[in-house]
Write a protein that holds these residues in place. Structure first.
Motif, PDB file in Angstrom:
ATOM      1  N   GLY A  88     -11.815  55.798  76.857  1.00 44.36           N
ATOM      2  CA  GLY A  88     -11.031  56.834  76.342  1.00 44.36           C
ATOM      3  C   GLY A  88     -10.013  56.350  75.100  1.00 44.36           C
ATOM      4  O   GLY A  88      -8.621  57.627  74.972  1.00 44.36           O
ATOM      5  N   HIS A  96      -8.251  52.957  73.478  1.00 43.20           N
ATOM      6  CA  HIS A  96      -8.542  51.875  72.655  1.00 43.20           C
ATOM      7  C   HIS A  96      -7.546  50.453  73.287  1.00 43.20           C
ATOM      8  O   HIS A  96      -6.356  50.777  73.495  1.00 43.20           O
ATOM      9  N   HIS A  99      -6.005  48.468  71.599  1.00 36.95           N
ATOM     10  CA  HIS A  99      -4.808  47.848  71.364  1.00 36.95           C
ATOM     11  C   HIS A  99      -3.382  48.957  72.236  1.00 36.95           C
ATOM     12  O   HIS A  99      -2.802  48.203  71.626  1.00 36.95           O
ATOM     13  N   ASP A 100      -3.729  50.303  72.400  1.00 36.02           N
ATOM     14  CA  ASP A 100      -2.842  50.565  72.917  1.00 36.02           C
ATOM     15  C   ASP A 100      -2.429  50.005  74.604  1.00 36.02           C
ATOM     16  O   ASP A 100      -1.397  50.623  75.276  1.00 36.02           O
ATOM     17  N   THR A 105      -0.153  47.404  73.386  1.00 36.33           N
ATOM     18  CA  THR A 105       0.612  48.127  73.481  1.00 36.33           C
ATOM     19  C   THR A 105       1.841  48.381  74.500  1.00 36.33           C
ATOM     20  O   THR A 105       2.441  48.105  75.169  1.00 36.33           O
ATOM     21  N   VAL A 106       1.634  48.728  75.225  1.00 36.21           N
ATOM     22  CA  VAL A 106       1.937  49.277  76.846  1.00 36.21           C
ATOM     23  C   VAL A 106       2.184  48.296  77.414  1.00 36.21           C
ATOM     24  O   VAL A 106       3.292  48.121  78.560  1.00 36.21           O
ATOM     25  N   THR A 118       5.175  46.418  77.027  1.00 35.89           N
ATOM     26  CA  THR A 118       6.561  47.459  77.384  1.00 35.89           C
ATOM     27  C   THR A 118       6.899  46.529  78.188  1.00 35.89           C
ATOM     28  O   THR A 118       8.242  46.268  78.828  1.00 35.89           O
ATOM     29  N   GLY A 170      -8.998  42.876  70.877  1.00 34.55           N
ATOM     30  CA  GLY A 170      -8.673  43.118  70.279  1.00 34.55           C
ATOM     31  C   GLY A 170     -10.470  42.654  70.160  1.00 34.55           C
ATOM     32  O   GLY A 170     -11.686  42.442  71.064  1.00 34.55           O
ATOM     33  N   HIS A 171     -11.476  42.136  69.219  1.00 36.14           N
ATOM     34  CA  HIS A 171     -12.914  41.473  69.132  1.00 36.14           C
ATOM     35  C   HIS A 171     -13.319  40.082  69.436  1.00 36.14           C
ATOM     36  O   HIS A 171     -13.910  40.013  69.526  1.00 36.14           O
ATOM     37  N   PRO A 226     -16.024  48.417  70.233  1.00 28.37           N
ATOM     38  CA  PRO A 226     -15.373  47.528  69.026  1.00 28.37           C
ATOM     39  C   PRO A 226     -14.883  46.632  69.614  1.00 28.37           C
ATOM     40  O   PRO A 226     -14.138  45.857  69.201  1.00 28.37           O
ATOM     41  N   GLN A 265       0.526  52.644  84.445  1.00 27.79           N
ATOM     42  CA  GLN A 265       1.428  53.377  83.057  1.00 27.79           C
ATOM     43  C   GLN A 265       0.662  53.484  82.411  1.00 27.79           C
ATOM     44  O   GLN A 265       1.029  54.916  81.207  1.00 27.79           O
ATOM     45  N   VAL A 310       1.060  56.817  79.971  1.00 27.31           N
ATOM     46  CA  VAL A 310       1.333  57.387  78.471  1.00 27.31           C
ATOM     47  C   VAL A 310       0.204  57.627  77.402  1.00 27.31           C
ATOM     48  O   VAL A 310       0.646  58.498  76.916  1.00 27.31           O
ATOM     49  N   LEU A 311      -0.566  57.315  77.506  1.00 27.06           N
ATOM     50  CA  LEU A 311      -2.294  57.812  76.365  1.00 27.06           C
ATOM     51  C   LEU A 311      -2.665  58.886  77.294  1.00 27.06           C
ATOM     52  O   LEU A 311      -3.206  59.499  76.535  1.00 27.06           O
ATOM     53  N   GLY A 312      -2.428  59.183  78.237  1.00 25.55           N
ATOM     54  CA  GLY A 312      -3.268  60.488  78.988  1.00 25.55           C
ATOM     55  C   GLY A 312      -4.290  60.589  79.123  1.00 25.55           C
ATOM     56  O   GLY A 312      -4.496  62.118  78.910  1.00 25.55           O
ATOM     57  N   MET A 367      10.310  53.538  78.537  1.00 28.04           N
ATOM     58  CA  MET A 367      11.091  53.123  77.582  1.00 28.04           C
ATOM     59  C   MET A 367      10.068  53.715  76.370  1.00 28.04           C
ATOM     60  O   MET A 367       9.610  55.320  76.192  1.00 28.04           O
ATOM     61  N   LEU A 396       7.925  53.870  73.435  1.00 30.76           N
ATOM     62  CA  LEU A 396       6.711  54.578  73.570  1.00 30.76           C
ATOM     63  C   LEU A 396       6.353  54.970  73.941  1.00 30.76           C
ATOM     64  O   LEU A 396       5.663  55.880  73.279  1.00 30.76           O
ATOM     65  N   TYR A 409       3.896  57.159  71.408  1.00 36.47           N
ATOM     66  CA  TYR A 409       2.926  57.822  72.100  1.00 36.47           C
ATOM     67  C   TYR A 409       3.141  58.856  71.789  1.00 36.47           C
ATOM     68  O   TYR A 409       2.829  59.405  73.125  1.00 36.47           O
ATOM     69  N   LEU A 417      -1.594  62.188  70.308  1.00 36.35           N
ATOM     70  CA  LEU A 417      -2.467  61.381  71.363  1.00 36.35           C
ATOM     71  C   LEU A 417      -3.901  62.915  71.413  1.00 36.35           C
ATOM     72  O   LEU A 417      -4.501  62.134  71.366  1.00 36.35           O
ATOM     73  N   CYS A 455      -8.224  43.067  63.455  1.00 35.44           N
ATOM     74  CA  CYS A 455      -8.265  43.519  65.235  1.00 35.44           C
ATOM     75  C   CYS A 455      -9.829  44.862  65.516  1.00 35.44           C
ATOM     76  O   CYS A 455      -9.946  45.183  66.607  1.00 35.44           O
ATOM     77  N   GLN A 486     -13.705  54.037  63.388  1.00 38.83           N
ATOM     78  CA  GLN A 486     -13.072  53.739  64.822  1.00 38.83           C
ATOM     79  C   GLN A 486     -11.944  52.810  64.665  1.00 38.83           C
ATOM     80  O   GLN A 486     -11.599  52.184  63.594  1.00 38.83           O
ATOM     81  N   ARG A 495       2.164  47.034  64.361  1.00 38.52           N
ATOM     82  CA  ARG A 495       1.158  48.295  64.982  1.00 38.52           C
ATOM     83  C   ARG A 495       1.612  48.964  63.738  1.00 38.52           C
ATOM     84  O   ARG A 495       0.464  49.788  63.447  1.00 38.52           O
TER      85      ARG A 495
END
Lengths: 418, 144
Positions: free
Chosen positions: A352, A354, A356-357, A360-361, A364, A372-373, A386, A411, A415-417, B1, B4, B8, B13, B39, B62, B121
Motif C-alpha cells: 500500500g 509506493h 517514492h513516498d 521521501t519520508v 526527511t 525506483g526501478h 513497479p 514513520q 505518515v502514509l497512513g 516534520m 512532510l 501527505y 492519501l 522512476c 501506477q 517530487r
C-alpha cells in the motif's frame, strides 16, 4: 557505535568506526539529522585518500599523458600507467595490458557489445542475458543485435532471486555467442556463480561478459578463478571518483577487436584515407583520458587493498542478513529474491506504499535510500512490482544505521497512513 | 516534520487509496500517456470532448501517492470545464507546485502547494497534468 563482531559470525573484527573516520561526508547532517547513507550501490562515498589524491594531482602533477617530452607529462603518464598495473593486480588479470580505462561500467559494456559483438555476431546468433540485468547490460546488446541480425534471449531467474541454471543450460546451443550476466544484482544483491556459468558457456564456444559494478566493491574478485572473458566495473562504486571505470578482457580477445572510437592515442599510423591501430589497451582509449579520475581510482584501489577483505565481506554479509531479518518483521514489508546469496544490497516493497513516498519520508529523517526501478525494468516485471526501495550497505555502514532504517519505516507507515 | 505533513495530507492519501475516475473511458476522443522514465511512474488519460467542453475524463496507471492523487484530483477539477480552462488550470497548477507562483488554486487543489517544498517530487505531481495537456493537443488523433 555497534560493531557486528558482537552479534555476528565474523572471525576477524571489522573496525567500522575507523573506516567511517576516513569518509568526511559521513559527519554531515541532512535535514538536521545525521546522514544515514544507504545508497552505496548507486555511488559510494569517497575516503579522504581519494579526495586528496585528486587535489594533489591538480595542484602538483597535472599534464596530459602519452603526449609530451616534458617532466610533468612523464610523471602523469607514469602515474596513469601505474594505476593500470594496480587495477590488474586488484582484479587478478593476467597482465596490465588486459585493463582498459573506460568512463564506467556502462561504457565498458557498450565497448564490448559494439566492438566484439559488432565484429563477430551474424544473423541467427544468440546473446543470452539474464532477467536481472541492469539496462546497461541489456540495451547495448539489443542495439548490436538489431545491427547484426543476432537475437537477445533471456535467462530466467527463480523466485528465490537466483539465476535458473537449468534453464540456462537448455538455452545454450551452438548459436550462443555471448552470455552477458551480472556478477551481483544491483537490485536484489543476488550473486551469480560466474565460474559455473563461464564453464557452461565455454562448452558451446560462447564468451562471457560480466557486469561487475556491484561485485567489485563487495567481493574479492579474482578473474583467474572466475574465468570470464570480459569483466567491467565502475570506479565510483568502489569508493573512487565518477567518470572512470575498468574493462578487463582476455588479451587474445581484445587483440581481435576493432577500435570502438577513433582519435588520438589509439593509432599506430594515420594516412588521410586509412589508419592502423595501436595494440590493446591503447586501441580502446581514444582521446585524452580522465587522468585525474584514474589517479583517484588508483587511490581508491590502494585504499581498499589495505583492507582485510575477509573481515569486510563477513561484516557486510552480517549487516545485510541482519537488515533482511529486521525488515521482514515490519508489517507489510516484502523482500525481493529472499533466497539468494547476496552482496550487501537488498530491495523491498511495502504493502500500500509506493517506494517514492517511502523514500521521501526516509529522506526527511536523513536516511538516503534509492527508490525506483533501478534501471532494471525486466526484473521489476519478473517480480510484478513497479518499483522497490533499495537499501545498500558499504564498508562504513553500521548496525545502528540498519536500526535507523527499520524505525524509519515505522514513520513511513504513520505518515502514509498504512 | 511540518513539510512532510503538508505533503501527505489526508485528502492526498485518500485519493491515493481510492482514486476517482480510475478506469478506461469508453468513447473517449482524446488520449495520452504520461511516463516518467526515471522512476517508472506511468498513467494513461482519456478525455471525452464535446466541442470545447470536457464532458468526461478518466485515468489508469501506477505511481506514487503524489502522482496518483494528483491525477485523481485533476480529473475532478477539469470535468465540465472547457479546453481553454483546463489549459489555464495546468499553467496555474504547474506554477504553484514548482514554487514559482503565488496564485490561488481551486480550493481542492490547494493541498498540492506542499509539493513545492520537495522539488524532486514536482514531476510526480505534474505527470498526469502533462499527459492531459498532451491529450488535448492531439485530440484529433485516433484513441486506442
Amino acid at each position: 557505535m555497534t560493531t557486528l563482531t558482537a552479534i555476528g559470525r565474523t572471525a576477524t573484527p571489522w573496525d567500522v568506526a575507523r573506516v567511517r573516520a576516513d569518509f568526511p561526508i559521513l559527519s554531515r547532517e541532512v535535514h538536521g539529522r545525521p546522514l544515514v547513507y544507504l545508497d552505496s550501490a548507486a555511488t559510494a562515498q569517497k575516503p579522504r585518500a581519494v579526495i586528496d589524491a585528486i587535489s594533489r594531482y591538480y595542484e602538483t602533477g597535472n599534464a596530459n599523458v602519452h603526449r609530451g617530452v616534458h617532466a610533468l607529462s612523464q610523471e602523469a603518464t607514469n602515474g596513469y600507467e601505474a594505476v593500470r598495473v594496480l587495477a590488474s593486480r586488484f582484479l587478478g588479470a593476467a597482465s596490465p595490458h588486459e585493463i582498459v580505462f573506460t568512463s564506467g561500467t556502462t561504457a565498458g559494456l557498450n565497448l564490448v557489445a559494439q566492438s566484439y559483438g559488432g565484429s563477430t555476431l551474424r544473423p541467427g546468433d544468440e546473446i543470452l542475458v539474464s532477467e536481472m540485468e541492469h539496462h546497461s547490460n541489456l540495451v547495448p546488446w539489443q542495439l548490436v543485435a538489431e545491427r547484426t541480425g543476432a537475437a537477445v534471449r533471456p535467462i530466467p531467474i527463480m523466485e528465490s532471486g537466483g539465476l535458473d541454471l537449468a534453464a540456462f543450460e537448455k538455452l545454450l546451443s551452438g548459436r550462443t555467442r555471448i552470455v552477458a550476466v551480472t556478477h551481483a544484482s544491483n537490485v536484489i544483491g543476488a550473486i551469480n556463480p560466474i565460474n559455473a556459468i563461464a564453464a557452461m558457456a565455454h562448452e558451446v564456444g560462447a564468451v562471457v561478459v560480466v557486469d561487475g559494478a556491484q561485485s567489485a566493491p563487495h567481493l574479492r574478485v579474482d578473474l583467474q578463478a572466475i574465468d570470464c572473458d570480459f569483466f567491467t566495473c565502475s570506479g565510483h562504486k568502489l569508493y573512487g571518483p565518477t567518470g572512470i571505470g575498468l574493462l578487463y578482457g582476455k588479451y587474445t580477445l581484445l587483440e581481435q577487436m576493432p577500435p570502438w572510437q577513433g582519435g588520438g592515442g589509439m593509432i599506430r599510423d594515420v594516412r588521410i584515407d586509412r589508419s592502423t591501430f595501436a595494440p590493446p589497451p591503447e586501441r580502446f582509449e581514444a582521446g585524452t583520458p580522465p587522468i585525474a579520475e584514474v589517479v583517484g581510482l588508483g587511490a581508491a584501489i590502494e585504499y581498499v587493498m589495505q583492507w582485510d577483505w575477509e573481515a569486510l565481506v563477513g561484516y557486510e554479509q552480517d549487516l545485510v542478513a541482519e537488515a533482511a531479518q529486521r525488515l521482514a518483521k515490519v508489517p507489510g514489508v516484502r523482500i525481493l529474491g529472499e533466497g539468494a546469496d547476496r552482496v550487501s544490497v537488498l530491495s523491498f516493497v511495502m504493502e500500500g506504499i509506493h517506494p517514492h513516498d517511502a523514500g521521501t519520508v526516509l529522506d526527511t529523517l536523513g536516511i538516503a535510500v534509492r527508490a525506483g526501478h533501478h534501471c532494471c525494468q525486466p526484473l521489476m516485471r519478473r517480480f510484478g512490482v513497479p518499483a522497490t526501495i533499495r537499501a545498500s550497505f558499504g564498508a562504513y555502514n553500521t548496525l545502528d544505521e540498519v536500526e535507523a532504517l527499520v524505525s524509519g519505516l515505522g514513520q513511513v507507515r504513520r505518515v502514509l497512513g498504512a | 516534520m511540518k513539510e512532510l505533513d503538508e505533503l501527505y495530507q489526508s485528502v492526498i492519501l485518500d485519493h491515493n487509496r481510492s482514486p476517482r475516475n480510475f478506469h478506461r473511458l469508453e468513447g473517449a476522443t482524446a488520449h495520452a500517456e504520461g511516463r516518467n522514465p526515471l522512476c517508472g511512474d506511468q498513467f494513461e488519460i482519456w478525455l471525452k470532448l464535446d466541442g470545447e467542453l470536457i464532458a468526461d475524463v478518466a485515468f489508469l496507471g501506477q505511481g506514487c501517492a503524489i502522482s496518483k492523487a494528483s491525477a485523481s484530483m485533476m480529473t475532478q477539477a477539469i470535468k465540465g470545464k472547457t479546453v481553454a480552462e483546463a489549459r489555464a488550470l495546468f499553467e496555474q497548477f504547474h506554477q504553484v507546485v514548482a514554487g514559482a507562483g503565488e496564485e490561488k488554486l481551486p480550493a481542492k487543489l490547494e493541498v498540492f502547494r506542499g509539493v513545492s517544498a520537495f522539488p524532486i517530487r514536482v514531476k510526480c505531481a505534474t505527470l498526469s497534468w502533462h499527459a492531459m495537456k498532451q491529450a488535448l493537443e492531439k485530440r484529433n488523433h485516433a484513441v486506442p
